[in-house]
Design a protein around this motif. Structure first.
Motif, short mmCIF file in Angstrom:
data_model
loop_
_atom_site.label_atom_id
_atom_site.label_comp_id
_atom_site.label_asym_id
_atom_site.label_seq_id
_atom_site.Cartn_x
_atom_site.Cartn_y
_atom_site.Cartn_z
N THR A 102 0.84 -1.19 0.00
CA THR A 102 0.00 0.00 0.00
C THR A 102 0.87 1.24 0.00
OG1 THR A 102 -1.77 1.17 1.16
CG2 THR A 102 -0.16 0.04 2.54
N ASN A 103 0.35 2.32 -0.54
CA ASN A 103 1.05 3.60 -0.44
C ASN A 103 0.40 4.47 0.63
OD1 ASN A 103 -1.26 4.18 -1.82
ND2 ASN A 103 -0.27 5.24 -3.51
N ALA A 104 -0.58 3.91 1.34
CA ALA A 104 -1.25 4.61 2.44
C ALA A 104 -0.42 4.44 3.71
CB ALA A 104 -2.65 4.07 2.64
N THR A 105 -0.71 5.24 4.73
CA THR A 105 0.02 5.13 5.99
C THR A 105 -0.65 4.17 6.97
OG1 THR A 105 -1.13 7.07 6.83
CG2 THR A 105 1.03 7.42 5.79
N SER A 106 -1.79 3.58 6.59
CA SER A 106 -2.41 2.56 7.44
C SER A 106 -3.15 1.56 6.56
CB SER A 106 -3.36 3.19 8.45
OG SER A 106 -4.47 3.74 7.80
N HIS A 107 -3.31 0.37 7.12
CA HIS A 107 -4.01 -0.69 6.39
C HIS A 107 -4.68 -1.61 7.40
CE1 HIS A 107 -4.89 -3.29 3.01
NE2 HIS A 107 -4.51 -4.31 3.74
N SER A 108 -5.92 -2.01 7.14
CA SER A 108 -6.66 -2.91 8.02
C SER A 108 -6.70 -4.31 7.43
CB SER A 108 -8.10 -2.43 8.21
OG SER A 108 -8.11 -1.17 8.82
N VAL A 109 -6.55 -5.30 8.31
CA VAL A 109 -6.64 -6.70 7.90
C VAL A 109 -7.61 -7.40 8.85
CG1 VAL A 109 -5.39 -8.86 7.55
CG2 VAL A 109 -4.25 -6.68 7.09
N MET A 110 -8.65 -8.03 8.31
CA MET A 110 -9.62 -8.75 9.12
C MET A 110 -9.24 -10.23 9.15
SD MET A 110 -13.80 -8.96 8.84
CE MET A 110 -13.82 -7.47 7.93
N HIS A 111 -9.36 -10.84 10.33
CA HIS A 111 -9.03 -12.26 10.48
C HIS A 111 -9.97 -12.89 11.51
CE1 HIS A 111 -6.54 -15.83 10.27
NE2 HIS A 111 -6.55 -15.88 11.59
N THR A 112 -10.40 -14.12 11.27
CA THR A 112 -11.27 -14.83 12.19
C THR A 112 -10.51 -15.99 12.84
OG1 THR A 112 -13.23 -14.25 10.91
CG2 THR A 112 -13.44 -16.10 12.44
N TYR A 113 -10.52 -16.00 14.16
CA TYR A 113 -9.91 -17.08 14.93
C TYR A 113 -11.01 -18.04 15.36
CZ TYR A 113 -5.63 -14.34 15.40
OH TYR A 113 -4.48 -13.65 15.15
N SER A 114 -10.67 -19.33 15.42
CA SER A 114 -11.61 -20.36 15.87
C SER A 114 -10.91 -21.26 16.87
CB SER A 114 -12.12 -21.19 14.70
OG SER A 114 -12.81 -20.38 13.79
N LEU A 115 -11.55 -21.46 18.02
CA LEU A 115 -11.02 -22.40 19.01
C LEU A 115 -11.41 -23.81 18.61
CD1 LEU A 115 -11.76 -20.60 22.40
CD2 LEU A 115 -9.51 -21.07 21.41
#
Length: 150
Positions: A102-115
């Motif tokens: 990215t050339n932006a100064t922030s980036h979001s990443v979504m992740h799902t955890y499962s037990l």
């Protein structure tokens, strides 16, 4: 015999037409005085690289439920100089490393955890890295509890 000759003729035409689609190697050589190895790297380069001087990783310290979704926030600092930050994120649960640029100064990443069934809690070590002409890395942990974390 007539069928064999026409097949050979057709194969010759296909071979010649496929060579016509290739770039002229002598014209590429006149455009660049660099060795061939650099030309390959330049073709693989998406855009100029940024110069990262910092990386922050934000996420909740605890998550609850058998399955929980987290949004990781990566924040970059440094000089983009018109380039891109290349980032990687290891979520700590054995799933493939996430990556992008990215050339932006922030980036979001979504992740799902499962037990897994029978597990009441787990702890994941998260690692984020940003690269460019330099590299920065950070680690943190998330506590995952089926009910309330103590």
């Amino acid at each position: 015999m007539k069928k064999l000759v026409s097949s050979v003729f057709l194969a010759s035409i296909l071979t010649l037409s496929s060579f016509a689609c290739l770039p002229n190697p002598s014209s590429a050589a006149t455009l660049s005085n660099e060795p061939n190895e650099l030309e390959v790297d330049q073709l693989n380069e998406v855009s100029p690289m940024a110069i990262p001087t910092g990386l922050r990783l934000s996420h909740p310290p605890e998550i609850t439920g058998a399955s929980a979704t987290v949004i990781f926030q990566l924040r970059f600092s440094g000089d983009t100089a018109g380039g891109r930050y290349r980032w990687t994120l290891s979520t700590g649960d054995g799933r493939p490393i996430r990556s992008g640029s990215t050339n932006a100064t922030s980036h979001s990443v979504m992740h799902t955890y499962s037990l897994s069934p029978g597990y009441l809690n787990d702890r994941y070590t998260i690692q984020a890295t940003v690269t460019g002409y330099s590299s920065q890395s950070t680690r943190s942990t998330i506590q995952h509890c089926r009910t309330k974390c103590s």
